[in-house]
Scaffold this active site. Structure first.
Site, PDB file in Angstrom:
ATOM      1  N   HIS A  17       0.827  -1.218   0.000  1.00 28.95           N
ATOM      2  CA  HIS A  17       0.000   0.000   0.000  1.00 28.95           C
ATOM      3  C   HIS A  17       0.860   1.267   0.000  1.00 28.95           C
ATOM      4  O   HIS A  17       0.581   2.212   0.725  1.00 28.95           O
ATOM      5  CB  HIS A  17      -0.921   0.009   1.226  1.00 28.95           C
ATOM      6  CG  HIS A  17      -1.975  -1.057   1.215  1.00 28.95           C
ATOM      7  ND1 HIS A  17      -3.177  -0.908   0.558  1.00 28.95           N
ATOM      8  CD2 HIS A  17      -1.999  -2.284   1.782  1.00 28.95           C
ATOM      9  CE1 HIS A  17      -3.910  -2.004   0.729  1.00 28.95           C
ATOM     10  NE2 HIS A  17      -3.212  -2.854   1.457  1.00 28.95           N
ATOM     11  N   ASP A  66      -0.183  -5.098   6.146  1.00 27.21           N
ATOM     12  CA  ASP A  66      -1.286  -5.929   5.655  1.00 27.21           C
ATOM     13  C   ASP A  66      -1.197  -6.101   4.135  1.00 27.21           C
ATOM     14  O   ASP A  66      -0.636  -5.281   3.428  1.00 27.21           O
ATOM     15  CB  ASP A  66      -2.633  -5.300   6.021  1.00 27.21           C
ATOM     16  CG  ASP A  66      -2.814  -3.931   5.407  1.00 27.21           C
ATOM     17  OD1 ASP A  66      -1.883  -3.105   5.509  1.00 27.21           O
ATOM     18  OD2 ASP A  66      -3.883  -3.672   4.819  1.00 27.21           O
ATOM     19  N   GLU A  67      -1.735  -7.204   3.671  1.00 25.31           N
ATOM     20  CA  GLU A  67      -1.971  -7.483   2.252  1.00 25.31           C
ATOM     21  C   GLU A  67      -0.719  -7.316   1.386  1.00 25.31           C
ATOM     22  O   GLU A  67      -0.758  -6.726   0.302  1.00 25.31           O
ATOM     23  CB  GLU A  67      -3.113  -6.599   1.725  1.00 25.31           C
ATOM     24  CG  GLU A  67      -4.431  -6.871   2.436  1.00 25.31           C
ATOM     25  CD  GLU A  67      -5.563  -5.988   1.958  1.00 25.31           C
ATOM     26  OE1 GLU A  67      -6.700  -6.465   1.884  1.00 25.31           O
ATOM     27  OE2 GLU A  67      -5.313  -4.791   1.666  1.00 25.31           O
ATOM     28  N   ILE A  68       0.402  -7.851   1.846  1.00 19.58           N
ATOM     29  CA  ILE A  68       1.602  -7.882   1.007  1.00 19.58           C
ATOM     30  C   ILE A  68       1.351  -8.851  -0.148  1.00 19.58           C
ATOM     31  O   ILE A  68       0.934  -9.997   0.073  1.00 19.58           O
ATOM     32  CB  ILE A  68       2.834  -8.314   1.813  1.00 19.58           C
ATOM     33  CG1 ILE A  68       3.139  -7.293   2.912  1.00 19.58           C
ATOM     34  CG2 ILE A  68       4.041  -8.496   0.910  1.00 19.58           C
ATOM     35  CD1 ILE A  68       4.251  -7.710   3.840  1.00 19.58           C
ATOM     36  N   ASP A  71      -1.704  -9.662   9.467  1.00 23.02           N
ATOM     37  CA  ASP A  71      -0.993 -10.282   8.356  1.00 23.02           C
ATOM     38  C   ASP A  71       0.491 -10.477   8.650  1.00 23.02           C
ATOM     39  O   ASP A  71       1.143 -11.337   8.061  1.00 23.02           O
ATOM     40  CB  ASP A  71      -1.139  -9.423   7.095  1.00 23.02           C
ATOM     41  CG  ASP A  71      -2.568  -9.008   6.797  1.00 23.02           C
ATOM     42  OD1 ASP A  71      -3.221  -8.465   7.715  1.00 23.02           O
ATOM     43  OD2 ASP A  71      -3.031  -9.183   5.664  1.00 23.02           O
TER      44      ASP A  71
END
EC number: 3.2.1.52
Length: 541
Positions: free
Chosen positions: A258, A321-323, A363
Site C-alpha cells: 500500500h 497488511d496485504e503484502i 498479516d
C-alpha cells in the site's frame, strides 16, 4: 429480506424507558443509583480540592457551557462542583475512573485519580443535565441565546451516585484519510463525538497507495492537491485538540504494501501501477516498497524519526497488511520471505529507537512471530478469539462486525467484499473478550464529506461495548437514540437510530393500532407487520 428478519423480537418497541431514567447516559456507567427528586441547575462553578490539573481546568472551562448546550439558561444561580484529583497530569491515560455524587441539594462531588478521569465524570454530568423545554439542535446552532427563550435545566432523579471506569483501555476508531481526504473540520467533529462517548484512541490511517496527504521533508508528497494535505501545524493542532477531549492519536504508516504514494523516491517502489492490478495488489493503484534495497530502510528510519516529533503517542502503527507475494516474486531476486522478515525486524528496531511500541495488522504473523508489538485483527471475530488464545496483545477490528464501510458498495460500483452492512445492532452485539483494545474501522473509497454520519451512531454502539457495560440491545436502543440527538447540540451530525416518530414512544403504540386478524404460518398480522417494520428500520442503519 423481511422474512429473514421476521423473528426479531418487536417488544423492544415498548421500551419507552431504559434501565436509566429518561433514557440518559451513554456509555452506561459501571455502577449507579438514583432517587426520585428533580434538582434545578442553571450554572456551575468548579472548585479544586485536590491536585491542581491544568488539563482538567481547560476542560472545566469548556464544560461550563457544554453542560447547558441544549438550551440557554439566563439564571445566575450557581451550583458548586467540588473536584478532587489525586494525581498530577504526568500520565493522564493511566486511569479514567471517576466517582460522581449529585445530591438533591448542596455541592456536587467529583473524585478521580487523574484529570482525564475527572473529565469523564464531567461528561456524565453534562448528559444528566436536561432542559425542561428543549430547543432543537438546528435552532441552537443558528441563533444566539439573546434570541431564544430562557431554558430551565434540571437533573432528574437525584440523588445520583455513580462509580465508573472502562473495562478496556484502548477504545477507538480507525479512519483512512488517503483514499478520500477528510477535512480538518470533520476530524475535529469526530474528536468531539469521541469525547462524548468516552472513546480514547484515534487510529489515523493517514497514508496509503492512493495519496500521501502529510507534510514531510523526508518523503516527497503525493497528495491530491496542496489543499488536501495535513501540514505539521495542522497535525500539532489536531493532536492538542484531541488530547483535550481525551483522545490519543496513533498514526499508521502502512508498509511495505500500500505504498505507491511514496513513489517520489528513486528506487523505492516496485510494481508501480502494474497491470493487471489484481495480480499485483489487493486494490489499485499497486506499489510496494522495494525490500531488497536496504537503503530504503534508512529513508524510513529518518521519516519515522521526523513524524515522531509530530505524533507523540507511545504507539505507532506500521500496517504490514496485504503484502502481494506475486509482486515481489516478479520484480525481486532472492528469498522473499527472508527479505520480509529482515524488513519487519528492522521496523521493530526503528520503532524502539523512537520510543514507540509497534502495532501491526495480523498479516504480519504470516511472516514473523511478533512478540513485542500489538496485533490488530481484521479477518473476523474468530481470528480475534484465536489470537487472544495464543496470548497475543490484540486490538479487535473484525470485518464481520466492526468494518463500517461494508454494505455501501465498492469503488467499482459492485457490492463490497465484506457485505452485509453493519448496523448499530451488529456492532453492539459483538463482545470481544480478553483483548487489549478495540476499534471500529472505516475505509473511505466511497466516503468523504459524509464521514461523520457514516461513523455515528454505529461507533457509539462500540463505545459502550468497550466501556464494558453493554447489555441487551433492545434496552440500549432508546438510550442510543437519545444520545445521538444529544450530540447534535454540539454540532455533531450523527445519524438517527430510527424515525422521529419513535423518539417519544410512538413505536411503542403500534401494537394497539395494527390489525389483529390471523395471518399465514400461524402469525398474527400484528406480529408480522411489526417484524416488517423492525426490519425496515434496521436496514436503514
Amino acid at each position: 429480506m423481511f422474512l429473514l428478519l421476521s423473528t426479531v423480537n418487536a417488544e423492544f418497541l415498548t421500551f419507552v424507558n431504559s434501565s436509566i431514567p429518561n433514557n440518559l447516559l451513554w456509555p452506561k456507567p459501571r455502577q449507579y443509583s438514583f432517587g426520585t427528586i428533580d434538582r434545578t441547575i442553571s450554572a456551575v462553578k468548579f472548585n479544586s480540592i485536590g491536585q491542581n490539573s491544568d488539563y482538567f481546568n481547560r476542560n472545566a472551562l469548556r464544560y461550563t457551557s457544554l453542560i447547558f448546550s441544549e438550551g440557554c439558561s439566563k439564571s445566575t444561580v450557581t451550583t458548586d462542583v467540588n473536584v478532587c484529583i489525586s494525581q498530577t497530569d504526568s500520565d493522564l491515560f493511566s486511569d479514567e475512573s471517576y466517582n460522581l455524587t449529585i445530591p438533591s441539594t448542596g455541592p456536587i462531588l467529583l473524585y478521580s485519580q487523574t484529570g482525564l478521569g475527572a473529565k469523564r465524570g464531567l461528561e456524565t454530568l453534562a448528559q444528566l443535565v436536561v432542559p425542561t423545554n428543549p430547543i432543537p439542535s438546528f435552532v441552537m446552532q443558528s441563533k444566539s441565546c439573546d434570541e431564544l427563550a430562557d431554558s430551565q435545566f434540571v437533573i432528574r432523579n437525584t440523588p445520583w451516585n455513580i462509580s465508573d471506569s472502562p473495562a478496556i483501555a484502548h477504545r477507538g476508531i480507525s479512519l483512512d484519510t488517503s483514499r478520500n481526504y477528510v477535512t480538518v473540520a470533520d476530524l475535529y467533529k469526530i474528536f468531539d463525538a469521541m469525547e462524548a462517548a468516552k472513546l480514547n484512541v484515534f487510529h489515523w490511517h493517514i497514508v496509503d497507495s492512493h495519496s500521501f496527504p502529510l507534510e514531510s521533508k523526508v518523503v516527497p508528497l503525493k497528495s491530491y492537491s496542496t489543499y488536501q494535505t495535513y501540514s505539521s501545524d495542522a497535525v500539532k493542532n489536531l493532536t492538542a485538540y484531541a488530547l483535550d477531549r481525551g483522545v490519543r492519536i496513533i498514526p499508521e504508516f502502512d508498509m511495505p504494501g500500500h505504498t505507491l504514494s511514496w513513489s517520489g523516491l528513486k528506487d523505492f517502489i516496485v510494481c508501480a501501477n502494474k497491470q493487471p492490478w489484481s495480480n499485483y495488489c489487493a486494490e489499485p493503484p499497486c506499489g510496494q516498497i522495494d525490500i531488497s534495497n536496504l537503503q530504503n530502510l534508512d529513508i524510513i528510519s529518518k521519516f519515522i524519526a521526523e513524524q515522531s516529533q509530530s505524533f507523540t503517542d507511545s504507539y505507532m502503527h506500521f500496517g504490514h497488511d496485504e503484502i502481494n507475494m506475486n509482486c515481489y516474486q516478479s520484480e525481486l531476486k532472492g528469498d522473499i520471505e527472508t527479505m520480509i522478515r529482515t524488513f519487519t525486524t528492522k521496523i521493530l528496531s526503528i520503532a524502539k529507537n523512537n520510543n514507540k511500541t509497534a502495532i501491526f495488522w495480523e498479516d504480519v504473523l504470516d511472516h514473523l512471530d511478533v512478540k513485542d508489538g500489538v496485533i490488530q485483527v481484521w479477518k473476523g471475530s474468530d481470528s480475534v478469539s484465536k489470537l487472544v488464545g495464543q496470548g497475543l496483545k490484540v486490538i479487535a477490528s473484525p470485518a464481520d462486525h466492526w468494518y463500517l464501510d461494508c454494505g455501501r458498495g465498492s469503488m467499482f460500483g459492485d457490492n463490497s467484499w465484506c457485505d452485509p452492512y453493519k448496523t448499530w445492532k451488529t456492532v453492539y452485539n459483538y463482545r470481544p473478550s480478553g483483548v487489549f483494545g478495540g476499534e471500529v474501522a472505516l475505509w473511505t473509497e466511497i466516503v468523504n464529506s459524509d464521514v461523520v454520519s457514516v461513523l455515528f451512531p454505529r461507533t457509539f454502539a462500540a463505545a459502550e461495548v468497550l466501556w464494558g457495560t453493554a447489555g441487551d440491545w433492545q434496552e440500549a436502543s432508546y438510550r442510543l437514540d437519545k444520545f445521538s440527538g444529544f450530540v447534535g447540540y454540539r454540532g455533531i451530525n450523527s445519524g438517527p437510530v430510527w424515525p422521529e416518530f419513535c423518539k417519544s414512544g410512538g413505536c411503542a403504540q403500534l401494537k394497539d393500532t395494527l390489525p389483529q386478524t390471523t395471518a399465514k404460518n400461524n402469525e398474527t398480522s400484528y406480529e408480522f407487520a411489526i417484524s416488517i417494520l423492525v426490519a425496515a428500520i434496521l436496514t436503514l442503519f
